[in-house]
Design an enzyme around this catalytic site. Sequence first.
Site, PDB file in Angstrom:
ATOM      1  N   GLY A  31       0.667  -1.311  -0.079  1.00 46.28           N
ATOM      2  CA  GLY A  31      -0.072  -0.015  -0.047  1.00 46.28           C
ATOM      3  C   GLY A  31       0.747   1.337  -0.090  1.00 46.28           C
ATOM      4  N   GLN A  84       3.103   9.864   1.317  1.00 45.41           N
ATOM      5  CA  GLN A  84       4.304   9.208   1.272  1.00 45.41           C
ATOM      6  C   GLN A  84       5.039   9.729   0.222  1.00 45.41           C
ATOM      7  OE1 GLN A  84       2.913   5.044   2.179  1.00 45.41           O
ATOM      8  NE2 GLN A  84       4.758   5.029   2.989  1.00 45.41           N
ATOM      9  N   CYS A 116       7.261  -0.487   6.450  1.00 42.24           N
ATOM     10  CA  CYS A 116       6.783   0.777   5.790  1.00 42.24           C
ATOM     11  C   CYS A 116       7.663   1.239   4.917  1.00 42.24           C
ATOM     12  CB  CYS A 116       6.431   1.860   6.916  1.00 42.24           C
ATOM     13  SG  CYS A 116       5.897   3.616   6.259  1.00 42.24           S
ATOM     14  N   LEU A 117       7.030   1.602   3.633  1.00 44.01           N
ATOM     15  CA  LEU A 117       8.087   2.074   2.731  1.00 44.01           C
ATOM     16  C   LEU A 117       8.837   3.572   3.117  1.00 44.01           C
ATOM     17  CD1 LEU A 117       6.160   1.559  -0.556  1.00 44.01           C
ATOM     18  CD2 LEU A 117       7.945   0.230   0.035  1.00 44.01           C
ATOM     19  N   HIS A 146      -2.906   0.787   8.384  1.00 46.93           N
ATOM     20  CA  HIS A 146      -1.711   1.508   8.396  1.00 46.93           C
ATOM     21  C   HIS A 146      -1.478   2.545   7.253  1.00 46.93           C
ATOM     22  CE1 HIS A 146       2.886   0.826   7.798  1.00 46.93           C
ATOM     23  NE2 HIS A 146       2.538   1.787   6.769  1.00 46.93           N
ATOM     24  N   GLU A 147      -2.234   2.549   6.257  1.00 42.47           N
ATOM     25  CA  GLU A 147      -2.272   3.629   5.116  1.00 42.47           C
ATOM     26  C   GLU A 147      -3.099   4.843   5.737  1.00 42.47           C
ATOM     27  OE1 GLU A 147      -0.048   3.514   3.098  1.00 42.47           O
ATOM     28  OE2 GLU A 147      -0.079   1.313   3.375  1.00 42.47           O
ATOM     29  N   HIS A 154      -1.013   6.656   7.981  1.00 40.42           N
ATOM     30  CA  HIS A 154      -0.178   7.641   7.255  1.00 40.42           C
ATOM     31  C   HIS A 154      -1.152   8.921   7.151  1.00 40.42           C
ATOM     32  CE1 HIS A 154       3.557   5.953   6.399  1.00 40.42           C
ATOM     33  NE2 HIS A 154       2.790   4.712   5.767  1.00 40.42           N
TER      34      HIS A 154
HETATM   35 NI    NI Z   1       3.636   3.057   5.411  1.00 38.14          NI
END
Ligand code: NI
Length: 174
Positions: free
Chosen positions: A50, A55, A98-99, A140-141, A144
Amino acid sequence: MAQVLDILIYPDKRLREVSRPVSLEEIKDPKFQAFLDDMFATMYASHGVGLAAVQVGVLKRVMTLDCEEEEKRGVHPQVLINPEIIKKEGEIIWKEGCLSCPELVVPMKRFASIKVKALDRKGKEISLEGEELLAVGLQHEIDHMDGKLIVDHLSNLKKKMYRDKLKKNQRVVL
Ligand code: NI
């Protein structure tokens, strides 16, 4: 042609901003549609499940998501705009990455199953029910979009160690 965007890396302050809802008018804008394609390109290029718009530095409540296994990726790509959790049940501990937080895995306590309502990329209202990875990905998203990161669940000492490690690896954006 969709382009792969740069992903902001912790401790970039922009990751702490709260994203704002997207209007129907904005959703219909071809530029916004192109941005969604860029988000997918970015998510797939970095092998993420995701990605939230914040981000890539865009403070809009938008996520792309694809929780399928590797060989089925790209078959059911999902866009969720202005997502809201409308039902939550149970509890699950999930080891999340997480990216925006490279080389970090944090066990997170999450709702085991949730139902979310949102708009799809055409502006149509949809609802989505998920368990396990899908439930965790959605939570999670959405985190963010509210400026929350998995690092928030580390002790101060571990957080410091993580920041030092990132600096050492020169992964901090300068
Ligand atoms: Ni993330």
